[in-house]
Design an enzyme around this catalytic site. Structure first.
Site, PDB file in Angstrom:
ATOM      1  CG  HIS A 109      -9.131   9.512 -19.965  1.00 33.55           C
ATOM      2  ND1 HIS A 109      -9.007   9.634 -21.573  1.00 33.55           N
ATOM      3  CD2 HIS A 109      -8.792   8.673 -20.347  1.00 33.55           C
ATOM      4  CE1 HIS A 109      -9.465   9.115 -22.222  1.00 33.55           C
ATOM      5  NE2 HIS A 109      -9.449   8.302 -20.974  1.00 33.55           N
ATOM      6  CG  ASP A 110      -6.488   6.583 -19.935  1.00 37.06           C
ATOM      7  OD1 ASP A 110      -6.046   6.737 -18.662  1.00 37.06           O
ATOM      8  OD2 ASP A 110      -7.070   5.380 -20.360  1.00 37.06           O
ATOM      9  CE  LYS A 113      -5.103   2.833 -18.468  1.00 33.73           C
ATOM     10  NZ  LYS A 113      -6.287   2.576 -19.262  1.00 33.73           N
ATOM     11  CG  HIS A 138      -3.579   5.975 -15.555  1.00 32.21           C
ATOM     12  ND1 HIS A 138      -3.816   4.745 -15.145  1.00 32.21           N
ATOM     13  CD2 HIS A 138      -3.576   6.432 -16.542  1.00 32.21           C
ATOM     14  CE1 HIS A 138      -4.936   4.901 -15.253  1.00 32.21           C
ATOM     15  NE2 HIS A 138      -5.360   5.826 -16.057  1.00 32.21           N
ATOM     16  CG  HIS A 162      -8.483   9.411 -15.442  1.00 33.95           C
ATOM     17  ND1 HIS A 162      -7.581   9.717 -15.463  1.00 33.95           N
ATOM     18  CD2 HIS A 162      -8.557   8.139 -15.823  1.00 33.95           C
ATOM     19  CE1 HIS A 162      -7.052   8.859 -15.998  1.00 33.95           C
ATOM     20  NE2 HIS A 162      -7.752   7.895 -15.984  1.00 33.95           N
ATOM     21  CG  HIS A 163      -8.938   6.161 -12.768  1.00 32.58           C
ATOM     22  ND1 HIS A 163      -9.655   4.502 -13.561  1.00 32.58           N
ATOM     23  CD2 HIS A 163      -8.001   5.632 -13.681  1.00 32.58           C
ATOM     24  CE1 HIS A 163      -9.975   4.677 -15.175  1.00 32.58           C
ATOM     25  NE2 HIS A 163      -8.420   5.352 -14.770  1.00 32.58           N
ATOM     26  CG  ASP A 191     -13.459   6.132 -18.238  1.00 31.02           C
ATOM     27  OD1 ASP A 191     -13.186   5.698 -20.489  1.00 31.02           O
ATOM     28  OD2 ASP A 191     -12.532   5.652 -17.528  1.00 31.02           O
TER      29      ASP A 191
END
Ligand SMILES: [Fe+2]
Length: 246
Positions: A109-110, A113, A138, A162-163, A191
């Site tokens: 997911h990240d 970054k 990101h 995801h955000h 999360d």
């Protein structure tokens, strides 16, 4: 073989019958050989598919570990979120056993970054407007990085969304309600659960019981109420055991 006529004797009929039986046996043996060959081909195909699947999983884990290695503080965040998310996904009726793509999305997911400089990602003070907008990019950067990797399938939707928030106030696309892919809605709960139950520089970890109260408060605003209802069915000890197992 010629048709049976009145001129056939018992002996000739018997000979024809024996010949027919021999031919039938030969055909049966041939069919058995075909079936054995097919079984062998299927077995080899299955082994190849399994091998490929293991390679995919190893590749995704390597990439996920590379992202995690940058941030010693969050430790195995991706692994924990993936484990919590898979538990929740099963409870929400997502078919996670046959397709590993959703888990791949949870783990990666990240990944976006990697494009956020350390000085911003690990800044102890508050971020400037400009820095914050870079951090908020990101999910888009992550989905761009993974764009051409077909085997990630809908896992890429988790990376991009995801955000997002149930009430539409999330990012990057401000999607609302069930326009947000279900796997991403599941991820959001997993999360938050991990964030709340992990030590942070500015506060100690909450217990799973306290974290649960917090998550329940977010139903209908930050989180999909249906996913939260599924979460309510899973006892804290399940998540505690998953955390300890990693
Ligand atoms: Fe993120």
């Amino acid at each position: 073989m010629s048709p049976i006529t009145g001129k056939d004797t018992v002996a000739s009929l018997q000979a024809r019958l024996e010949q027919t039986e021999r031919q039938a046996h030969a055909r049966q043996r041939q069919l058995e050989r075909y079936a054995a060959d097919l079984r062998e081909v299927f077995k080899q195909e299955r082994a190849r598919a399994q091998e490929l699947r293991h390679s995919y999983i190893a590749t995704v884990r390597a990439l996920s570990n590379a992202v995690e290695a940058r941030d010693a503080y969050t430790g195995k965040h991706a692994e924990r979120v993936a484990a919590y998310g898979m538990e929740l996904a099963r409870c929400c009726g997502l078919a996670v056993e046959d397709s590993p793509q959703i888990e791949f999305g949870f783990l990666l997911h990240d990944v976006g970054k990697v494009a956020v400089p350390d000085a911003i990602l690990f800044k102890s003070g508050s971020l400037t407007e400009e820095e914050y907008s870079l951090v908020r990019r990101h999910p888009v950067i992550g989905s761009e990085i993974l764009r051409d990797i077909d085997f990630l399938g809908e896992g890429k939707l988790v990376v991009r969304h995801h955000h997002e928030r149930w009430d539409g106030r999330g990012y990057p696309d401000g999607l609302e309600g069930d326009t947000i892919p279900l796997a991403a809605r599941v991820f959001a709960v997993a999360d938050a659960l991990d964030a709340l139950t992990t030590d942070r520089p500015y506060r100690p970890a909450s217990s799973f019981a306290d974290a649960r109260r917090e998550v329940l408060r977010g139903a209908g605003s930050q989180f999909d109420p249906v996913v939260v209802a599924a979460y309510r069915q899973i006892p804290d000890r399940t998540f505690e055991a998953l955390k300890e197992s990693l």
